[in-house]
Design an enzyme around this catalytic site. Structure first.
Site, PDB file in Angstrom:
ATOM      1  N   LYS A  54     -80.576 -13.417  27.189  1.00  0.00           N
ATOM      2  CA  LYS A  54     -80.281 -14.351  28.287  1.00  0.00           C
ATOM      3  C   LYS A  54     -81.520 -14.556  29.139  1.00  0.00           C
ATOM      4  O   LYS A  54     -81.830 -15.676  29.551  1.00  0.00           O
ATOM      5  CB  LYS A  54     -79.115 -13.826  29.136  1.00  0.00           C
ATOM      6  N   GLN A  98     -71.820  -8.886  32.680  1.00  0.00           N
ATOM      7  CA  GLN A  98     -71.797  -8.598  31.248  1.00  0.00           C
ATOM      8  C   GLN A  98     -70.597  -7.718  30.911  1.00  0.00           C
ATOM      9  O   GLN A  98     -70.350  -6.703  31.569  1.00  0.00           O
ATOM     10  CB  GLN A  98     -73.123  -7.905  30.858  1.00  0.00           C
ATOM     11  N   ASP A 121     -69.451 -18.102  32.956  1.00  0.00           N
ATOM     12  CA  ASP A 121     -68.755 -17.657  31.742  1.00  0.00           C
ATOM     13  C   ASP A 121     -67.421 -18.388  31.567  1.00  0.00           C
ATOM     14  O   ASP A 121     -66.846 -18.368  30.492  1.00  0.00           O
ATOM     15  CB  ASP A 121     -68.439 -16.158  31.852  1.00  0.00           C
TER      16      ASP A 121
HETATM   17  N1  GUN Z   1     -70.162  -9.706  26.242  1.00  0.00           N
HETATM   18  C1  GUN Z   1     -70.194 -10.238  25.012  1.00  0.00           C
HETATM   19  N2  GUN Z   1     -70.206 -11.596  25.072  1.00  0.00           N
HETATM   20  C2  GUN Z   1     -70.165 -11.913  26.385  1.00  0.00           C
HETATM   21  C3  GUN Z   1     -70.145 -13.143  27.095  1.00  0.00           C
HETATM   22  O1  GUN Z   1     -70.165 -14.239  26.533  1.00  0.00           O
HETATM   23  N3  GUN Z   1     -70.110 -13.045  28.439  1.00  0.00           N
HETATM   24  C4  GUN Z   1     -70.074 -11.866  29.095  1.00  0.00           C
HETATM   25  N4  GUN Z   1     -70.028 -11.863  30.434  1.00  0.00           N
HETATM   26  N5  GUN Z   1     -70.086 -10.694  28.470  1.00  0.00           N
HETATM   27  C5  GUN Z   1     -70.121 -10.727  27.118  1.00  0.00           C
END
Ligand code: GUN
Length: 288
Positions: A54, A98, A121
């Site tokens: 990210k 996350q 998200d």
């Molecule tokens: N953990 C695995 N994939 C994701 C995602 O798309 N967003 C978040 N916040 N955590 C994750």
């Protein structure tokens, strides 16, 4: 038939370049730029990789990235305070916590504490509700990534039969909704579905998001189907999808690989959501 490969890496790079252009323009005009806060609690190895990717995507697009690392035993109250603080911070337009969070933390409570306007998200119940009503600004990144892959590969969605394997809040349900909004006829299958092969064989578009390595076999796929593999399973220390690629590539017309399919798209669409959230918040600020 041997399927053509949908190159998610290439398409995601294209999307990030489009975003980078817009942000370059903003800077040129002396505007502020989007800021994304990523909060990581603990040190789950997969999460560390996601967070690193990210950050790289932020660098590639010109989005300002702010990382908050907190220890595995962080009290829930401290995490809530961090989010409340980020909710107020005008430099931050997107907040991503996350997942998975450590067991002692109430994930639902944390996700609901994020300002829905900064919920890049799209996990907040308010945003999920808007998605159901088809009035959402922010969209779930993986599902939106799948739609982009289909659109940019000239796959017709309207009127087609789409089958989703998996009913998760993060992928299965939102992908079904988004495909339905694009006028596909959608069926969701899951672990209790009877005669699953009969249903998957009817799919023009088959999306596998169940987390079972190589679950989708050649005989489960209609000739010429478009197959999207969302699986990210570790098998013998190798990243393996939910689709048995070697078998299904002989039946499908288009297929996404793992890695290099849906994975990079999720991050590209996260960047796009951050830009969307920024524009919406900036618009409100200018009206004040
Ligand atoms: N953990 C695995 N994939 C994701 C995602 O798309 N967003 C978040 N916040 N955590 C994750």
């Amino acid at each position: 038939m041997t399927a053509e490969i949908i190159d998610g890496k290439r398409i995601s790079t294209q999307i990030k370049e489009e975003i980078a252009e817009e942000i370059k323009d903003l800077r040129k005009r002396g505007s502020s730029v989007p800021g994304l806060a990523v909060v990581l609690v603990g040190d789950d190895p997969a999460s560390l990789i996601y967070v690193r990717n990210k950050k790289k995507a932020c660098e590639a697009t010109g989005i300002e990235s702010f990382e908050y690392r907190m220890g595995h035993h962080t009290p829930q109250e401290d995490l809530l305070k961090t989010i409340q603080w980020l909710n107020q911070d005008e430099k931050i337009h997107g907040i991503l916590v996350q997942l998975p969070l450590p067991k002692d933390i109430d994930t639902g409570l944390i996700l609901e504490s994020i300002n829905p306007e900064k919920d890049v998200d799209c996990f907040h119940p308010q945003n999920m509700g808007k998605l159901v009503a088809n009035t959402a600004h922010l969209v779930p990144c993986t599902s939106a990534g799948i739609i982009e892959l289909l659109d940019r590969s000239d796959v017709k969605i309207k009127g087609k039969r789409a089958v989703i394997l998996g009913r998760s809040n993060i992928v299965g349900k939102p992908t079904a909704l988004m495909l339905m909004h694009r006028h596909a006829t959608v069926t969701i299958c899951h672990s209790r579905t009877e005669d699953i092969e009969k249903i998957t064989r009817e799919a023009d578009i088959l999306v596998a998001a169940i987390g079972v390595p190589r679950f989708v076999k050649g005989e489960m796929v209609k000739d010429g189907a478009v197959v999207i593999d969302v699986g990210m399973n570790r098998l013998d220390n190798k990243l393996t999808g939910d689709v048995d690629f070697d078998e299904v590539v002989k039946k499908a017309s288009l297929i996404t690989p793992v890695p290099g399919g849906v994975g990079p798209m999720t991050i590209a669409l996260l960047m796009r959501n951050t830009l969307t959230a920024f524009k919406k918040q900036l618009g409100k600020e200018n009206q004040r």
